[in-house]
Design a protein around this motif. Structure first.
Motif, PDB file in Angstrom:
ATOM      1  N   GLN A  53       0.828  -1.303   0.117  1.00 23.66           N
ATOM      2  CA  GLN A  53       0.020   0.042  -0.005  1.00 23.66           C
ATOM      3  C   GLN A  53       0.810   1.346  -0.155  1.00 23.66           C
TER       4      GLN A  53
ATOM      5  N   TYR B 172      -4.122   1.509  -7.772  1.00 23.04           N
ATOM      6  CA  TYR B 172      -5.671   1.194  -7.582  1.00 23.04           C
ATOM      7  C   TYR B 172      -5.522  -0.144  -7.286  1.00 23.04           C
ATOM      8  N   THR B 173      -6.342  -0.495  -6.252  1.00 25.58           N
ATOM      9  CA  THR B 173      -6.483  -1.957  -5.927  1.00 25.58           C
ATOM     10  C   THR B 173      -8.051  -2.276  -6.049  1.00 25.58           C
TER      11      THR B 173
ATOM     12  N   ASP C 174     -10.239  -2.725  -4.201  1.00 19.54           N
ATOM     13  CA  ASP C 174     -11.378  -2.040  -3.550  1.00 19.54           C
ATOM     14  C   ASP C 174     -11.614  -0.619  -4.034  1.00 19.54           C
ATOM     15  N   ASP C 175     -10.736  -0.130  -4.806  1.00 21.61           N
ATOM     16  CA  ASP C 175     -11.003   0.920  -5.690  1.00 21.61           C
ATOM     17  C   ASP C 175     -11.866   0.972  -6.968  1.00 21.61           C
TER      18      ASP C 175
ATOM     19  N   GLN D 247     -15.057  -0.377  -9.307  1.00 17.71           N
ATOM     20  CA  GLN D 247     -16.711  -0.349  -8.915  1.00 17.71           C
ATOM     21  C   GLN D 247     -17.059  -1.292 -10.248  1.00 17.71           C
TER      22      GLN D 247
END
Length: 70
Positions: free
Chosen positions: A53, A64-65, A67-68, A70
């Motif tokens: 991270q 970007y992971t 989680d980022d 959509q």
């Protein structure tokens, strides 16, 4: 060999089954210096993460992971 090839990449997409990160801040920092601060776009879709991270703190790196997304 990953550290040797990383400076050549403008975009890195990572998704391995590694239980620990395979790219650390120091490795990416060295790659950015070799690239003369040309930006690098990184997408880490692995769970657990392949890219530390702390890499997101580096200038000229856009991390970007999963989680980022959509």
């Amino acid at each position: 060999e990953l550290a040797d090839h990383l400076p050549k990449a403008d975009i890195v997409i990572s998704s391995t089954a590694s239980p620990v990160p395979i790219l650390g801040k120091g490795t990416v920092e060295r790659a950015i210096k070799i690239r003369k601060h040309r930006p690098m776009f990184m997408v880490d879709i692995a769970v657990p993460r392949d890219i530390e991270q702390e890499v997101a703190e580096l200038d000229d790196v856009y991390l970007y992971t999963v989680d980022d997304l959509q």
